[in-house]
Each structure stands twice: as C-alpha cells, then as structure tokens.
Write an enzyme that holds these catalytic residues in place. Structure first.
Site, PDB file in Angstrom:
ATOM      1  N   HIS A 169      23.190   9.700  30.999  1.00 59.30           N
ATOM      2  CA  HIS A 169      23.207   9.000  32.278  1.00 59.30           C
ATOM      3  C   HIS A 169      22.918   7.528  32.052  1.00 59.30           C
ATOM      4  CE1 HIS A 169      19.139  10.609  31.590  1.00 59.30           C
ATOM      5  NE2 HIS A 169      18.682   9.531  32.195  1.00 59.30           N
ATOM      6  N   ASP A 217      18.706   7.298  42.224  1.00 53.53           N
ATOM      7  CA  ASP A 217      17.578   7.873  41.494  1.00 53.53           C
ATOM      8  C   ASP A 217      16.491   8.288  42.494  1.00 53.53           C
ATOM      9  OD1 ASP A 217      16.531   7.568  38.277  1.00 53.53           O
ATOM     10  OD2 ASP A 217      15.022   7.962  39.814  1.00 53.53           O
TER      11      ASP A 217
HETATM   12  P1  AMP Z   1      15.566   9.352  31.920  1.00 52.63           P
HETATM   13  O1  AMP Z   1      14.073   9.207  31.841  1.00 52.63           O
HETATM   14  O2  AMP Z   1      16.320   8.203  31.348  1.00 52.63           O
HETATM   15  O3  AMP Z   1      16.010  10.689  31.358  1.00 52.63           O
HETATM   16  O4  AMP Z   1      15.927   9.312  33.459  1.00 52.63           O
HETATM   17  C1  AMP Z   1      15.989  10.416  34.287  1.00 52.63           C
HETATM   18  C2  AMP Z   1      15.998   9.887  35.691  1.00 52.63           C
HETATM   19  O5  AMP Z   1      16.384  10.930  36.566  1.00 52.63           O
HETATM   20  C3  AMP Z   1      14.629   9.395  36.175  1.00 52.63           C
HETATM   21  O6  AMP Z   1      14.727   8.022  36.556  1.00 52.63           O
HETATM   22  C4  AMP Z   1      14.335  10.295  37.368  1.00 52.63           C
HETATM   23  O7  AMP Z   1      13.666   9.641  38.425  1.00 52.63           O
HETATM   24  C5  AMP Z   1      15.711  10.768  37.770  1.00 52.63           C
HETATM   25  N1  AMP Z   1      15.758  12.036  38.471  1.00 52.63           N
HETATM   26  C6  AMP Z   1      15.119  13.191  38.146  1.00 52.63           C
HETATM   27  N2  AMP Z   1      15.426  14.166  39.014  1.00 52.63           N
HETATM   28  C7  AMP Z   1      16.285  13.620  39.927  1.00 52.63           C
HETATM   29  C8  AMP Z   1      16.966  14.105  41.074  1.00 52.63           C
HETATM   30  N3  AMP Z   1      16.828  15.379  41.493  1.00 52.63           N
HETATM   31  N4  AMP Z   1      17.749  13.251  41.778  1.00 52.63           N
HETATM   32  C9  AMP Z   1      17.886  11.972  41.382  1.00 52.63           C
HETATM   33  N5  AMP Z   1      17.293  11.456  40.290  1.00 52.63           N
HETATM   34  C10 AMP Z   1      16.494  12.256  39.574  1.00 52.63           C
END
Ligand code: AMP
Ligand code: ZN
Length: 113
Positions: free
Chosen positions: A99, A30
């Site tokens: 995810h 993440d």
């Molecule tokens: P959610 O709020 O459950 O939809 O989680 C989305 C997650 O994706 C969050 O914890 C973000 O920090 C993560 N995230 C967003 N963009 C990226 C990226 N480019 N690479 C890795 N993680 C990401």
C-alpha cells in the site's frame, strides 16, 4: 488472500471510505490519519510488500503513481503531497498487502524517519 485485511476491504467485506477504484487498484482513507489528508492506494492483486515486487508484477506501481497524480489534482492538493510505503518490520509495516500512503493537506515533517 483470505486472511488479508486489505483484500477484505477491496472485496467490500470490511467497510472503507472509498476515494477511487479501477480494475487495477483501490484507494481509501486511512482509518487513523497522520495528516489532514491521508489515504491509501493498494493494488487489487495481493502483493505482500514493495519487497515482493519484480519485473513481472511491478507495472501496477506505475499505474498507482499515475492515479495518485490524478487524485491529487481532483482533491486540490495544490501544496503537494508525500507518498510512503513501508516494507518489513524495521519500517513498521503492519498490513502485509502493498500500500502507498498519500499524505497531504499541511506542511509535513521534514523528517522522513
Ligand atoms: P503500514 O503501517 O504502512 O502497514 O500502514 C497500515 C495503515 O493501514 C495504517 O496507517 C492504518 O491506520 C491503516 N489501516 C488499518 N486498518 C484500516 C482500515 N480498516 N481502514 C483504513 N485504514 C486502515
Ligand atoms: Zn491482500
């Protein structure tokens, strides 16, 4: 899905720090970790959220949980780990591709919400 961040990460169009991949899923760290170890495991197939799972497409979830168990051993997460999936606005889902957050590396909050 052409406009999906995680589909682009799976396709290699956006860089990520890979943890693991196979024919069904992709795992990567993440970008904004909320625990000492925080990675995401996503199905290669675009499924918008856990709320879009059905008998037809849910087998990948069992696979992902078996992958997480294996990765936890490989990464020496001996103290345990938490798996979280957010579905929909109230859960604050921000990326609309199913995810599973894997959080570990310290004693986590006793609060789930
Ligand atoms: P959610 O709020 O459950 O939809 O989680 C989305 C997650 O994706 C969050 O914890 C973000 O920090 C993560 N995230 C967003 N963009 C990226 C990226 N480019 N690479 C890795 N993680 C990401
Ligand atoms: Zn997607």
């Amino acid at each position: 899905m052409s406009d999906c961040l995680f589909c682009k990460i799976i396709a290699g169009e956006i860089p990520s720090k890979k943890v693991y991949e196979d024919e069904l899923c992709y795992a990567f760290y993440d970008i904004a970790p909320q625990a000492p170890v925080h990675f995401l495991v996503v199905p290669r197939e675009h499924i918008a959220a856990a709320s879009e799972l059905s008998e037809e497409n849910a087998a990948v979830v069992a696979h992902i949980f078996s992958v997480i168990a294996r990765l936890a051993k490989e990464l020496n997460l001996t103290g345990g780990y938490r798996v979280v999936t957010n579905a929909g606005a109230d859960a604050r889902q921000t990326v609309k591709h199913l995810h599973f957050h894997v959080l570990a590396g310290a004693e986590l909050s006793e609060k789930m919400a």
